[in-house]
Structure formats: C-alpha cells, structure tokens
Design a protein around this motif. Structure first.
Motif, mmCIF file in Angstrom:
data_model
loop_
_atom_site.group_PDB
_atom_site.id
_atom_site.type_symbol
_atom_site.label_atom_id
_atom_site.label_comp_id
_atom_site.label_asym_id
_atom_site.label_seq_id
_atom_site.Cartn_x
_atom_site.Cartn_y
_atom_site.Cartn_z
ATOM 1 N N ARG A 24 13.564 -2.105 48.188
ATOM 2 C CA ARG A 24 13.992 -1.323 49.360
ATOM 3 C C ARG A 24 13.101 -0.106 49.575
ATOM 4 O O ARG A 24 12.855 0.295 50.724
ATOM 5 N N VAL A 25 12.604 0.465 48.499
ATOM 6 C CA VAL A 25 11.700 1.608 48.614
ATOM 7 C C VAL A 25 10.349 1.165 49.170
ATOM 8 O O VAL A 25 9.765 1.829 50.036
ATOM 9 N N PRO B 100 13.210 2.353 40.507
ATOM 10 C CA PRO B 100 11.921 2.891 40.934
ATOM 11 C C PRO B 100 11.747 4.368 40.601
ATOM 12 O O PRO B 100 12.703 5.123 40.545
ATOM 13 N N GLY C 148 7.419 0.274 39.636
ATOM 14 C CA GLY C 148 8.457 -0.674 40.002
ATOM 15 C C GLY C 148 8.465 -1.923 39.155
ATOM 16 O O GLY C 148 7.705 -2.066 38.192
ATOM 17 N N PHE D 236 16.150 -2.635 44.005
ATOM 18 C CA PHE D 236 16.076 -1.184 44.194
ATOM 19 C C PHE D 236 14.649 -0.753 44.508
ATOM 20 O O PHE D 236 14.416 0.107 45.354
ATOM 21 N N VAL D 237 13.697 -1.367 43.829
ATOM 22 C CA VAL D 237 12.287 -1.092 44.104
ATOM 23 C C VAL D 237 11.890 -1.656 45.457
ATOM 24 O O VAL D 237 11.180 -1.009 46.235
ATOM 25 N N SER E 268 16.813 4.835 44.032
ATOM 26 C CA SER E 268 16.364 4.218 45.282
ATOM 27 C C SER E 268 16.980 4.837 46.536
ATOM 28 O O SER E 268 16.282 5.034 47.532
#
Length: 228
Positions: A22-23, A59, A13, A19-20, A71
C-alpha cells in the motif's frame, strides 16, 4: 528541488507484505521515485533493526534522513508531504471516516480471514463468520461507487487494496469463499476497477509466488498446531 527530495526516499519492504504494497502504491500514484530494499523478516538486517528498533518490521521509509514506520502513518505522511494528487478526502469528517474503515478492515477482515485460513473446526467457523460480516460492511460502503472515495483511487482503496489480490489467494487456499462474487457484487466490481488501474496492475506480487509463500506458511502453522 522537489525532484532532489524525491530521490532521497528509501523504502524497506517485503515483496508479499500488504502493508508495504500500500505504501508503494501511494508513492507511485504520487509520482515519487524511491530506492527499494527487500528485507528478510526471518533474518532481519542490521539496517532494519537500526531504523525500526521498536517493532522491527516493515515497511520503513527514510525521507531526507528521517525515519517513518507503520503503513497507515506512512500513507498520511506521503499524502501530506507530496500534496499533489491527494489521497485523503479534504473534508475532516470524510477523512475521519476513511481512517475508521481502514482500521475496521484491518481488525475485522484481515485478522479473521487469516485465522480462518490457518485454522480448523470451531475456530475457523467463528473467524469465517466475522470475516464475511466485515465484507458485508464493505459492500455497503461501495454500493454505487467505482472506488471508496468516488471516481478515483484514494487512501481507503490503498488501505484495503490487499483484498483485491491477496484475499482471493487465501480464499482458494483455505476453501473459505469469504469474497463471494455473487453475494458481494459491488466489492467484486471495485476489485475489477482497482486492479484495472495501471499503477496497481503493474505493481502486484506474482500470484503463483504468493500461493507458494502462504501454502508453506499454512503447512508450518498447521504442523505446529498438530504437535502441540
């Protein structure tokens, strides 16, 4: 066995990437342990290029030797792999609706807020208008709710979570006021609820560091446009 599988998760990440983030939130809400590898998207590592040769971006998650990218795809993979603490609604229509709004916010709000902050003149005004219209739609979805799905954080909250901590920085930097608290009280209340969750609050990028990062990026973009 479940704990052994959890330790075999690796996430590539970038600290500032929504985007990273949220993961990471999804993994933490599920209680899944993972190894995190910070990437430099300017000087991409051989590992990133090997694992994601098509898009070459984060990610990227590796689970039991299998590589998963993007993501939104990752959110669903995480939800389907670790079924406790469901993120997506159980009803098919509600799941489809959540996916629809996640894409809407990505395409209408994120894209146009970015343009509004990193542009001037007519381009800025047009993007600003579209971004505010997108928040109006979000406001309608949140009326009378703590979170998008009801009383607890779910898939759509994670998908839209960047609005809570990143959009205010963009707003201040670009003098855009897209996220007007007086105009959008339900969205503002959702932000308070979302950021109040300990797993969210304790896993946010530092605001000062975000400001510095995007300020430098804005200067670079504006200087590049001026020289064209």
């Amino acid at each position: 066995m479940a704990r052994e599988e959890e330790t075999r998760v690796k996430l590539l990440g970038l600290w500032v990437s929504p985007f990273v983030r949220r993961v990471e939130w999804a993994l933490k809400l599920k209680g899944v342990s993972y190894d995190y590898v910070e990437e430099d998207i300017v000087n991409k590592s051989p590992l990133l290029l090997e694992l994601n040769p098509i898009h070459q971006k984060v990610p990227v998650m590796v689970h039991n030797g299998k590589v998963i990218c993007e993501s939104f795809v990752l959110l669903e993979y995480i939800d389907e792999t670790w079924k406790h603490r469901p993120l997506l609604p159980q009803d098919p229509y509600d799941r489809a609706t959540a996916r629809f709004w996640a894409l809407f916010v990505e395409e209408k709000l994120m894209k146009n807020a970015w343009i509004a902050i990193f542009s001037e003149g007519e381009e800025k005004e047009k993007a600003h208008k579209v971004a505010i219209e997108a928040v109006e739609r979000i406001e309608e979805q949140l009326k009378g709710k703590r979170f998008f799905g009801g009383d607890d954080i779910g898939y759509l909250d994670l998908a839209v979570g960047w609005v809570s901590h990143m959009l205010p920085v963009w707003d201040e930097m670009g003098s855009t006021n897209i996220l007007d608290p007086l105009r959008f009280p339900s969205t503002t209340s959702w932000i308070t609820n979302f950021l109040g969750h300990p797993l969210i609050r304790d896993n946010l990028p530092p605001r000062d560091r975000m400001w510095d990062y995007f300020h430098r990026k804005r200067e670079q973009i504006m200087a590049s446009r001026a020289s064209d």
